[in-house]
Design a protein around this motif. Structure first.
Motif, short mmCIF file in Angstrom:
data_model
loop_
_atom_site.label_atom_id
_atom_site.label_comp_id
_atom_site.label_asym_id
_atom_site.label_seq_id
_atom_site.Cartn_x
_atom_site.Cartn_y
_atom_site.Cartn_z
N UNK A 6 39.66 -51.97 -76.75
CA UNK A 6 39.82 -52.85 -75.59
C UNK A 6 38.79 -52.41 -74.57
N UNK A 7 37.85 -53.28 -74.26
CA UNK A 7 36.81 -52.99 -73.27
C UNK A 7 37.11 -53.86 -72.05
N UNK A 8 37.34 -53.19 -70.92
CA UNK A 8 37.66 -53.93 -69.71
C UNK A 8 36.59 -53.71 -68.64
N UNK A 9 36.15 -54.80 -68.07
CA UNK A 9 35.17 -54.82 -67.00
C UNK A 9 35.95 -55.08 -65.72
N UNK A 10 35.89 -54.14 -64.77
CA UNK A 10 36.74 -54.23 -63.58
C UNK A 10 35.98 -53.85 -62.32
N UNK A 11 36.66 -54.05 -61.19
CA UNK A 11 36.19 -53.61 -59.88
C UNK A 11 37.41 -53.20 -59.08
N UNK A 12 37.33 -52.10 -58.38
CA UNK A 12 38.49 -51.59 -57.65
C UNK A 12 38.95 -52.50 -56.51
N UNK A 13 38.09 -53.35 -56.00
CA UNK A 13 38.47 -54.27 -54.92
C UNK A 13 39.17 -55.53 -55.43
N UNK A 14 39.16 -55.72 -56.72
CA UNK A 14 39.71 -56.93 -57.33
C UNK A 14 41.24 -56.80 -57.46
N UNK A 15 41.96 -57.71 -56.85
CA UNK A 15 43.43 -57.67 -56.91
C UNK A 15 43.95 -57.86 -58.34
N UNK A 16 43.27 -58.71 -59.10
CA UNK A 16 43.68 -58.92 -60.49
C UNK A 16 43.47 -57.64 -61.30
N UNK A 17 42.37 -56.95 -61.04
CA UNK A 17 42.08 -55.70 -61.73
C UNK A 17 43.13 -54.65 -61.39
N UNK A 18 43.50 -54.59 -60.13
CA UNK A 18 44.52 -53.64 -59.70
C UNK A 18 45.83 -53.91 -60.44
N UNK A 19 46.21 -55.16 -60.52
CA UNK A 19 47.44 -55.53 -61.21
C UNK A 19 47.36 -55.16 -62.68
N UNK A 20 46.22 -55.45 -63.33
CA UNK A 20 46.07 -55.13 -64.75
C UNK A 20 46.15 -53.63 -65.00
N UNK A 21 45.50 -52.83 -64.17
CA UNK A 21 45.55 -51.37 -64.35
C UNK A 21 46.97 -50.85 -64.16
N UNK A 22 47.67 -51.42 -63.23
CA UNK A 22 49.06 -51.04 -63.00
C UNK A 22 49.91 -51.35 -64.24
N UNK A 23 49.67 -52.51 -64.84
CA UNK A 23 50.40 -52.89 -66.03
C UNK A 23 50.05 -52.01 -67.24
N UNK A 24 48.80 -51.64 -67.35
CA UNK A 24 48.39 -50.74 -68.43
C UNK A 24 49.07 -49.39 -68.26
#
Length: 159
Positions: free
Chosen positions: A60-78
């Motif tokens: 699973x390769x994830x492209x993210x940014x710490x300012x992104x609310x969707x990214x924050x939610x995904x990392x929390x779920x992981x």
């Protein structure tokens, strides 16, 4: 005088239209190159200058940014479901400075999955915004999610 002004305006319009057309073709060309590169985990990692241990392991390769609310939610779920990800290789990449990305991932106990890449290589290889999730099986792209994705959807692809 009016004739010169008219010629100037016509040439200016032609120049602007030509530039816009050229820019559009360049963007489409970059997008098609990007789509070819991400089809294979080896070509993606080679293009990004990454050396990963196992390109045959489900990844699973994830492209993210710490300012992104969707990214924050995904990392929390992981983080909440990390036991479900243990048999998969999880690679997390960002275009932001390493210190910022690691600080962000440490909040979710995911810093050990961070892969450092050249930001320019990352943004030219993967077209579009964040988050994006690429799921590879046997080294080939199985699914590409653009935008927010539920963890269940990721796991469903891998099962």
């Amino acid at each position: 005088m009016k004739k010169r002004l008219l010629i100037f305006v016509v040439l200016l319009v032609i120049g602007l239209l030509s530039w816009m057309g050229y820019s559009s073709v360049q963007k489409l060309d970059q997008k098609s190159r990007s789509e070819v590169i991400v089809q294979n985990l080896s070509s993606l990692t080679n293009n990004l200058g990454l050396e990963i241990a196992n390109t045959d392991q489900p990844t699973i390769f994830m492209y993210f940014n710490s300012d992104c609310h969707f990214c924050q939610w995904e990392m929390e779920q992981i983080e909440k479901n990390k036991e479900k990800f243990q048999s998969y290789q999880l690679l997390l990449a960002s275009f932001e400075p390493k210190s910022e990305a690691l600080y962000f991932l440490q909040q979710y106990n995911l810093a050990h999955h961070y892969v450092e890449v050249n930001p320019d290589s990352l943004t030219s290889t993967i077209s579009g915004g964040v988050p994006q999730t690429f799921i590879y099986e046997n080294g080939s792209l199985k699914k590409h999610f653009k935008g927010e994705v539920k963890i269940e959807a990721i796991l469903e692809v891998l099962e």
